[in-house]
Design a protein around this motif. Structure first.
Motif, PDB file in Angstrom:
ATOM      1  N   ALA A  59     -10.603 -48.291 -25.122  1.00 11.14           N
ATOM      2  CA  ALA A  59     -11.635 -49.319 -25.197  1.00 11.14           C
ATOM      3  C   ALA A  59     -11.670 -50.167 -23.927  1.00 11.14           C
ATOM      4  O   ALA A  59     -12.739 -50.499 -23.408  1.00 11.14           O
ATOM      5  CB  ALA A  59     -11.403 -50.211 -26.417  1.00 11.14           C
ATOM      6  N   VAL A  60     -10.492 -50.507 -23.413  1.00 12.05           N
ATOM      7  CA  VAL A  60     -10.423 -51.315 -22.188  1.00 12.05           C
ATOM      8  C   VAL A  60     -10.829 -50.486 -20.980  1.00 12.05           C
ATOM      9  O   VAL A  60     -11.650 -50.907 -20.152  1.00 12.05           O
ATOM     10  CB  VAL A  60      -9.002 -51.884 -21.992  1.00 12.05           C
ATOM     11  CG1 VAL A  60      -8.886 -52.569 -20.634  1.00 12.05           C
ATOM     12  CG2 VAL A  60      -8.660 -52.863 -23.105  1.00 12.05           C
ATOM     13  N   GLY A  61     -10.276 -49.282 -20.867  1.00 13.76           N
ATOM     14  CA  GLY A  61     -10.561 -48.438 -19.717  1.00 13.76           C
ATOM     15  C   GLY A  61     -12.004 -48.007 -19.636  1.00 13.76           C
ATOM     16  O   GLY A  61     -12.548 -47.831 -18.544  1.00 13.76           O
ATOM     17  N   GLY A  62     -12.649 -47.832 -20.806  1.00 15.25           N
ATOM     18  CA  GLY A  62     -14.038 -47.399 -20.811  1.00 15.25           C
ATOM     19  C   GLY A  62     -14.949 -48.352 -20.082  1.00 15.25           C
ATOM     20  O   GLY A  62     -15.953 -47.950 -19.493  1.00 15.25           O
ATOM     21  N   VAL A  63     -14.630 -49.642 -20.110  1.00 10.72           N
ATOM     22  CA  VAL A  63     -15.458 -50.643 -19.442  1.00 10.72           C
ATOM     23  C   VAL A  63     -14.848 -51.049 -18.099  1.00 10.72           C
ATOM     24  O   VAL A  63     -15.503 -50.974 -17.056  1.00 10.72           O
ATOM     25  CB  VAL A  63     -15.635 -51.892 -20.339  1.00 10.72           C
ATOM     26  CG1 VAL A  63     -16.444 -52.954 -19.596  1.00 10.72           C
ATOM     27  CG2 VAL A  63     -16.326 -51.516 -21.639  1.00 10.72           C
TER      28      VAL A  63
END
Length: 406
Positions: A59-63
């Motif tokens: 979730a963090v890496g996706g953005v």
């Protein structure tokens, strides 16, 4: 390579192989968790953080990671992400303690959201506009294949040769995918990578469009409903439907077959009519979940429901990804990555709601009812978004329902 060619661009195969490896990394740990917990002398709940930590990192890496690389050409970024994936799984394979294993999971997960987000943009650019949702579906077919074939094989490998052998195999898949991406995905210049957006600032402008945010909400709810029902499916199958525990993995293979078929058919249908496909699929998924909850005591109907739940659940993925890319068409990269994060937030939200219903003593069909309600909420938001688009004037994303030409 011409985007008008009718045959499948070989770059899609390389993207699908990368997606296969990433999907295998995400899901195979579930079947190996007892062995990992025993090896590191930790409890199974503590070992479970290897799954939760991965999801949070996605979730963090996706953005965040997508935002950090918006000014860079996409092909080198994809190659760098695959190197990150290889490093993460190599760390997991050689981990001497739990902390190193967790670090490996986090590193591997960082590439997940960005790879699918950027990869979807690249896949769409390899084909003609009328085939873009199908191209995205082809890339995501690697993820569904990981569920159907990769996870059972990876679990078998880990159980017979030690769980580390599975991560060595995944590392090898990453190397092959890296070579495939390097050889088969066409290079693009920096100007093309930015798509005339002015870098991060241009990418962020896409979020000023209310339809981008509405698309994210539909993704969270539409996909979260299916995942909420699926999270506790083993309990439903054994405690309600009466299947033996040993049959559960084979039943999940049938679910995976539904995922694979739904992903490809959803992509093809979305290329014909994006919004009609989304409305139809979300409505059908709601009906399937309600039917599943009502007939879960029948083993025959449960098997049919599993396949249909997987099919309609994953048929949402290509059109959901395509919708946000169309509304953010001048700067699709970050929005695409954000939508991958939204899929994972939907997973977490659906699983949490399902857990709440079980904790409340509502039984093992309650997560399915909750999933139906969440999916219905996603459908309502989608219909509201389409209504808003009608009031705002012609759009390229909802032209098939709004009534204007694309």
């Amino acid at each position: 390579m011409s985007v008008r060619q009718k045959s499948m661009p070989p770059g899609l195969i390389a993207l699908a192989l990368g997606a296969f490896g990433i999907g295998l990394t995400e899901f195979v740990i579930m079947g190996l968790l007892p062995d990992v917990a025993a090896d590191f002398a930790v409890t199974e709940p503590v070992a479970g953080w290897l799954i939760s930590g991965y999801a949070l990192s996605v979730a963090v890496g996706g953005v965040a990671l997508t935002a950090a690389v918006t000014r860079l050409p996409r092909k080198p970024v994809l190659l760098g992400l695959m190197v990150l994936f290889i490093i993460g799984n190599l760390l997991s394979a050689v981990a001497g303690d739990y902390a190193v294993m967790m670090a490996g999971r986090i590193v591997a997960a960082l590439c997940h959201g960005a790879f699918f987000g950027i990869g979807a943009v690249v896949a769409a650019g390899l084909v003609a506009p009328a085939r873009r949702a199908g191209a995205i579906a082809m890339m995501f077919a690697g993820l569904t294949t990981a569920n159907v074939l990769g996870v059972p094989f990876g679990t078998f490998l880990g159980q017979h040769f030690g769980w580390r052998s599975t991560f060595w195999a995944i590392t090898g898949i990453g190397v092959v995918a890296l070579i495939g991406l390097a050889l088969l995905v066409p290079g693009r210049g920096t100007a093309d990578a930015q798509t005339s957006t002015g870098g991060l600032r241009g990418e962020l402008r896409a979020f000023a469009h209310p339809q981008v945010w509405l698309s994210l909400v539909v993704t969270i709810l539409g996909f979260g409903g299916m995942f909420g029902a699926f999270t506790y499916i083993a309990y439903t199958l054994t405690e309600v439907s009466g299947f033996a525990t040993g049959t559960v993995p084979w039943l999940l293979v049938l679910f995976g077959v539904g995922l694979f078929a739904g992903n490809l058919l959803g992509g093809r249908a979305a290329d014909v009519s994006l919004s009609r496909t989304l409305v139809t699929v979300l409505a059908a998924l709601t009906v399937v979940l309600v039917g599943f909850a009502l007939t879960a005591t029948s083993q025959t109907l449960t098997i049919a429901s599993l396949v249909l739940m997987g099919a309609f659940g994953f048929a949402t993925v290509p059109p959901l990804q395509m919708r946000i890319m169309r509304y953010a068409h001048q700067a699709p990269t970050l929005a695409s990555g954000a939508n991958i994060a939204a899929f994972n937030l939907g997973n977490a939200f659906g699983a949490w709601i399902g857990g709440v219903t079980i904790a409340a003593g509502l039984g093992y069909t309650a997560p399915i009812w909750a999933g139906a309600a969440i999916t219905l909420a996603g459908l309502v938001v989608l219909l509201g978004a389409i209504r808003l688009a009608r009031r705002s004037g012609p759009t390229t994303a909802d032209s098939d329902l709004v009534g204007s030409a694309a």
